[in-house]
Write a protein that holds these residues in place. Structure first.
Motif, PDB file in Angstrom:
ATOM      1  N   GLU A  85      37.069   1.012  -7.271  1.00 26.70           N
ATOM      2  CA  GLU A  85      36.258   0.923  -8.521  1.00 26.70           C
ATOM      3  C   GLU A  85      34.949   0.136  -8.348  1.00 26.70           C
ATOM      4  OE1 GLU A  85      39.150  -0.684 -11.476  1.00 26.70           O
ATOM      5  OE2 GLU A  85      40.540   1.233 -11.215  1.00 26.70           O
ATOM      6  N   GLY A  86      34.981  -0.211  -7.461  1.00 26.03           N
ATOM      7  CA  GLY A  86      33.437  -0.999  -7.076  1.00 26.03           C
ATOM      8  C   GLY A  86      32.562  -0.041  -6.277  1.00 26.03           C
ATOM      9  N   CYS A  87      32.792   0.375  -5.306  1.00 21.37           N
ATOM     10  CA  CYS A  87      32.040   1.265  -4.369  1.00 21.37           C
ATOM     11  C   CYS A  87      32.336   2.866  -4.497  1.00 21.37           C
ATOM     12  CB  CYS A  87      32.078   0.730  -3.210  1.00 21.37           C
ATOM     13  SG  CYS A  87      33.597   1.107  -2.106  1.00 21.37           S
ATOM     14  N   PHE A  88      33.338   3.397  -5.134  1.00 24.76           N
ATOM     15  CA  PHE A  88      33.550   4.665  -5.308  1.00 24.76           C
ATOM     16  C   PHE A  88      33.750   5.496  -3.746  1.00 24.76           C
ATOM     17  CE2 PHE A  88      30.535   3.067  -8.584  1.00 24.76           C
ATOM     18  CZ  PHE A  88      31.470   3.364  -9.609  1.00 24.76           C
ATOM     19  N   ARG A  89      34.482   4.577  -2.938  1.00 23.43           N
ATOM     20  CA  ARG A  89      34.726   5.231  -1.752  1.00 23.43           C
ATOM     21  C   ARG A  89      36.260   5.395  -1.578  1.00 23.43           C
ATOM     22  NH1 ARG A  89      32.372   1.230   2.773  1.00 23.43           N
ATOM     23  NH2 ARG A  89      32.897  -0.103   1.075  1.00 23.43           N
ATOM     24  N   THR A  90      36.746   6.418  -0.741  1.00 17.11           N
ATOM     25  CA  THR A  90      38.191   6.365  -0.646  1.00 17.11           C
ATOM     26  C   THR A  90      38.812   5.341   0.392  1.00 17.11           C
ATOM     27  OG1 THR A  90      38.117   7.954   1.473  1.00 17.11           O
ATOM     28  CG2 THR A  90      38.054   8.902  -0.769  1.00 17.11           C
ATOM     29  N   ARG A  91      40.073   4.845   0.499  1.00 13.86           N
ATOM     30  CA  ARG A  91      40.207   4.030   1.517  1.00 13.86           C
ATOM     31  C   ARG A  91      39.913   4.495   2.921  1.00 13.86           C
ATOM     32  NH1 ARG A  91      44.284   0.399  -0.821  1.00 13.86           N
ATOM     33  NH2 ARG A  91      45.247   1.371  -2.533  1.00 13.86           N
ATOM     34  N   ASP A  92      40.186   5.566   3.220  1.00 13.32           N
ATOM     35  CA  ASP A  92      39.711   6.240   4.324  1.00 13.32           C
ATOM     36  C   ASP A  92      38.272   5.762   4.749  1.00 13.32           C
ATOM     37  OD1 ASP A  92      42.310   7.046   5.143  1.00 13.32           O
ATOM     38  OD2 ASP A  92      42.118   9.050   4.533  1.00 13.32           O
ATOM     39  N   GLU A  93      37.493   6.017   3.992  1.00  8.51           N
ATOM     40  CA  GLU A  93      36.141   6.030   3.929  1.00  8.51           C
ATOM     41  C   GLU A  93      35.648   4.363   4.149  1.00  8.51           C
ATOM     42  OE1 GLU A  93      34.645   9.655   1.373  1.00  8.51           O
ATOM     43  OE2 GLU A  93      34.705   8.005   0.545  1.00  8.51           O
ATOM     44  N   ILE A  94      36.489   3.570   3.267  1.00  5.94           N
ATOM     45  CA  ILE A  94      36.046   2.025   3.429  1.00  5.94           C
ATOM     46  C   ILE A  94      36.676   1.802   4.955  1.00  5.94           C
ATOM     47  CG2 ILE A  94      36.967  -0.039   2.691  1.00  5.94           C
ATOM     48  CD1 ILE A  94      37.432   1.050  -0.005  1.00  5.94           C
ATOM     49  N   ALA A  95      37.998   2.231   5.591  1.00  7.46           N
ATOM     50  CA  ALA A  95      38.296   1.741   6.763  1.00  7.46           C
ATOM     51  C   ALA A  95      37.539   2.395   7.838  1.00  7.46           C
ATOM     52  CB  ALA A  95      39.621   2.618   6.945  1.00  7.46           C
ATOM     53  N   ALA A  96      36.897   3.506   7.590  1.00  7.69           N
ATOM     54  CA  ALA A  96      36.079   3.986   8.837  1.00  7.69           C
ATOM     55  C   ALA A  96      34.562   3.651   8.707  1.00  7.69           C
ATOM     56  CB  ALA A  96      36.105   5.463   8.475  1.00  7.69           C
ATOM     57  N   TRP A  97      34.376   2.870   7.657  1.00  9.70           N
ATOM     58  CA  TRP A  97      32.839   2.731   7.497  1.00  9.70           C
ATOM     59  C   TRP A  97      32.063   1.654   8.926  1.00  9.70           C
ATOM     60  CZ3 TRP A  97      29.004   3.842   4.430  1.00  9.70           C
ATOM     61  CH2 TRP A  97      27.692   3.121   4.502  1.00  9.70           C
ATOM     62  N   SER A  98      32.989   0.748   9.209  1.00  9.53           N
ATOM     63  CA  SER A  98      32.256  -0.008  10.136  1.00  9.53           C
ATOM     64  C   SER A  98      32.132   0.865  11.713  1.00  9.53           C
ATOM     65  CB  SER A  98      33.308  -1.107  10.592  1.00  9.53           C
ATOM     66  OG  SER A  98      34.588  -0.720  11.168  1.00  9.53           O
ATOM     67  N   GLN A  99      33.022   1.922  11.711  1.00  9.83           N
ATOM     68  CA  GLN A  99      32.675   2.915  13.054  1.00  9.83           C
ATOM     69  C   GLN A  99      31.828   3.870  12.838  1.00  9.83           C
ATOM     70  OE1 GLN A  99      34.237   1.381  15.942  1.00  9.83           O
ATOM     71  NE2 GLN A  99      34.640  -0.272  14.709  1.00  9.83           N
ATOM     72  N   ALA A 100      31.384   4.272  11.681  1.00 12.79           N
ATOM     73  CA  ALA A 100      30.693   5.230  11.364  1.00 12.79           C
ATOM     74  C   ALA A 100      29.324   5.163  11.935  1.00 12.79           C
ATOM     75  CB  ALA A 100      30.701   5.657   9.817  1.00 12.79           C
ATOM     76  N   GLY A 101      28.624   6.233  12.183  1.00  8.91           N
ATOM     77  CA  GLY A 101      27.022   5.971  12.679  1.00  8.91           C
ATOM     78  C   GLY A 101      26.343   6.117  11.267  1.00  8.91           C
ATOM     79  N   ASP A 102      24.839   6.253  11.527  1.00 16.21           N
ATOM     80  CA  ASP A 102      24.041   6.370  10.475  1.00 16.21           C
ATOM     81  C   ASP A 102      24.126   7.719   9.817  1.00 16.21           C
ATOM     82  OD1 ASP A 102      22.681   3.831  10.838  1.00 16.21           O
ATOM     83  OD2 ASP A 102      21.726   4.769  12.464  1.00 16.21           O
ATOM     84  N   THR A 103      24.599   8.653  10.317  1.00 17.01           N
ATOM     85  CA  THR A 103      24.693  10.217   9.824  1.00 17.01           C
ATOM     86  C   THR A 103      25.798  10.086   9.050  1.00 17.01           C
ATOM     87  OG1 THR A 103      23.671  11.254  11.742  1.00 17.01           O
ATOM     88  CG2 THR A 103      25.088  12.608  10.293  1.00 17.01           C
ATOM     89  N   GLY A 104      27.104   9.425   9.602  1.00 22.65           N
ATOM     90  CA  GLY A 104      28.408   9.335   9.010  1.00 22.65           C
ATOM     91  C   GLY A 104      28.292   8.360   7.605  1.00 22.65           C
ATOM     92  N   LYS A 105      27.509   7.345   7.530  1.00 20.84           N
ATOM     93  CA  LYS A 105      27.291   6.512   6.600  1.00 20.84           C
ATOM     94  C   LYS A 105      26.308   6.961   5.683  1.00 20.84           C
ATOM     95  CE  LYS A 105      27.919   2.065   9.148  1.00 20.84           C
ATOM     96  NZ  LYS A 105      27.222   0.739   9.745  1.00 20.84           N
ATOM     97  N   ARG A 106      25.295   7.905   5.921  1.00 23.70           N
ATOM     98  CA  ARG A 106      24.347   8.524   4.851  1.00 23.70           C
ATOM     99  C   ARG A 106      25.199   9.541   4.208  1.00 23.70           C
ATOM    100  NH1 ARG A 106      19.918   7.164   3.021  1.00 23.70           N
ATOM    101  NH2 ARG A 106      18.904   6.849   4.776  1.00 23.70           N
ATOM    102  N   GLY A 107      26.250  10.122   4.887  1.00 21.96           N
ATOM    103  CA  GLY A 107      27.070  11.176   4.236  1.00 21.96           C
ATOM    104  C   GLY A 107      27.749  10.547   3.196  1.00 21.96           C
ATOM    105  N   ILE A 108      28.510   9.467   3.696  1.00 22.60           N
ATOM    106  CA  ILE A 108      29.298   8.703   2.675  1.00 22.60           C
ATOM    107  C   ILE A 108      28.586   8.159   1.067  1.00 22.60           C
ATOM    108  CG2 ILE A 108      31.019   6.588   1.990  1.00 22.60           C
ATOM    109  CD1 ILE A 108      31.602   6.829   4.895  1.00 22.60           C
ATOM    110  N   TRP A 109      27.358   8.012   1.697  1.00 23.32           N
ATOM    111  CA  TRP A 109      26.291   7.595   0.665  1.00 23.32           C
ATOM    112  C   TRP A 109      26.130   8.485  -0.570  1.00 23.32           C
ATOM    113  CZ3 TRP A 109      25.163   3.357  -2.168  1.00 23.32           C
ATOM    114  CH2 TRP A 109      24.948   2.084  -1.645  1.00 23.32           C
ATOM    115  N   THR A 110      26.077   9.733   0.160  1.00 27.76           N
ATOM    116  CA  THR A 110      25.791  11.043  -0.591  1.00 27.76           C
ATOM    117  C   THR A 110      26.993  11.229  -1.481  1.00 27.76           C
ATOM    118  OG1 THR A 110      24.355  11.887   0.951  1.00 27.76           O
ATOM    119  CG2 THR A 110      25.238  13.448  -0.410  1.00 27.76           C
ATOM    120  N   LEU A 111      28.049  11.164  -0.976  1.00 26.78           N
ATOM    121  CA  LEU A 111      29.173  11.471  -1.637  1.00 26.78           C
ATOM    122  C   LEU A 111      29.477  10.490  -2.782  1.00 26.78           C
ATOM    123  CD1 LEU A 111      31.946  12.206   1.003  1.00 26.78           C
ATOM    124  CD2 LEU A 111      30.963  13.858  -0.630  1.00 26.78           C
TER     125      LEU A 111
END
Length: 246
Positions: free
Chosen positions: A208-234
């Motif tokens: 309810e704060g950042c609008f990410r799924t649990r999986d997206e939150i868990a994967a954030w620190s390991q995601a590259g710039d492209t992956g993070k940009r994709g999550i921001w788009t979602l």
């Protein structure tokens, strides 16, 4: 002939001496509001069933709340997860296997396997409520007190105040949208969208704060710039879909 799930609920209601048997609504009544309109009652008088999956033992947790309320997952966790572990989302297969009913038709009683059940106190605003009867279009009438007697479940405060929730949602969208604007031209080292409101919505499966799924939150620190940009788009797409202006 009534669907099998409705027959099962009707049999248990009769066995418990409940005076009101299930009725079937028109197929057009697909939402809680449509069901309320068909019955000529307020949305809050629809006793909706929300199923969670308790991670410690894979048990089903059933929360019965008013149709105009939303369940606060953290409040439920505090009551049913004494080991400190969390609740997970219950998919359609889990719900069907554990309860014997499909999502949208989960009755407060006559389950395949008895769940851990909580009744939200918001239902006690009403003298008459209607609960699911084993099918998405099946319902039966009862009072909140009868719901307690039929299920033996405790009553607790596990809902979110709708007004406070709307304010919190607008604030979250404002903060996250502002951060999205700041990083739009940023190519690397994208910051986390977290605004320190770490509560998962039982209905959307999103924070309810950042609008990410649990999986997206868990994967954030390991995601590259492209992956993070994709999550921001979602995230931006999800905020737009909520149709709340910051």
């Amino acid at each position: 002939m009534l669907p099998e799930g409705v027959q099962r609920v009707a049999a248990e209601l009769q066995a418990k001496g409940h005076p009101h048997l299930p009725v079937m609504l028109d197929d057009a009544a697909r939402t809680a509001q449509q069901a309320a309109d068909a019955l000529g009652i307020a949305l809050g008088q629809i006793a909706k069933s929300i199923i969670f999956r308790r991670k410690s033992d894979d048990a089903a947790v059933l929360v019965i709340t008013a149709g105009d309320q939303r369940v606060d997952e953290r409040k439920v966790e505090a009551l049913v997860c004494p080991d400190g572990k969390r609740l997970g989302r219950a998919d359609a297969e889990f719900v069907k296997t554990r309860t014997g009913f499909s999502i949208g038709g989960v009755s407060p009683l006559a389950h395949a396997t008895p769940p851990v059940t909580l009744i939200d106190q918001s239902l006690f605003r009403f003298d008459e409520i209607w609960a699911a009867a084993g099918h998405p279009h099946g319902v039966f009438k009862l009072s909140p007190q009868e719901l307690v007697a039929l299920t033996g479940a405790p009553v607790a405060n596990v809902a979110v105040d709708p007004v406070q929730e709307e304010v919190a949602l607008a604030r979250a969208i404002f903060l996250v949208a502002a951060r999205a604007d700041e990083i739009r031209a940023q190519a690397t080292d994208l910051p986390s969208p977290c605004i320190s409101v770490c509560r998962m919505s039982a209905e959307t499966g999103l924070c309810e704060g950042c609008f990410r799924t649990r999986d997206e939150i868990a994967a954030w620190s390991q995601a590259g710039d492209t992956g993070k940009r994709g999550i921001w788009t979602l995230i931006e797409q999800r905020m737009a879909a909520l149709q709340v202006q910051p």
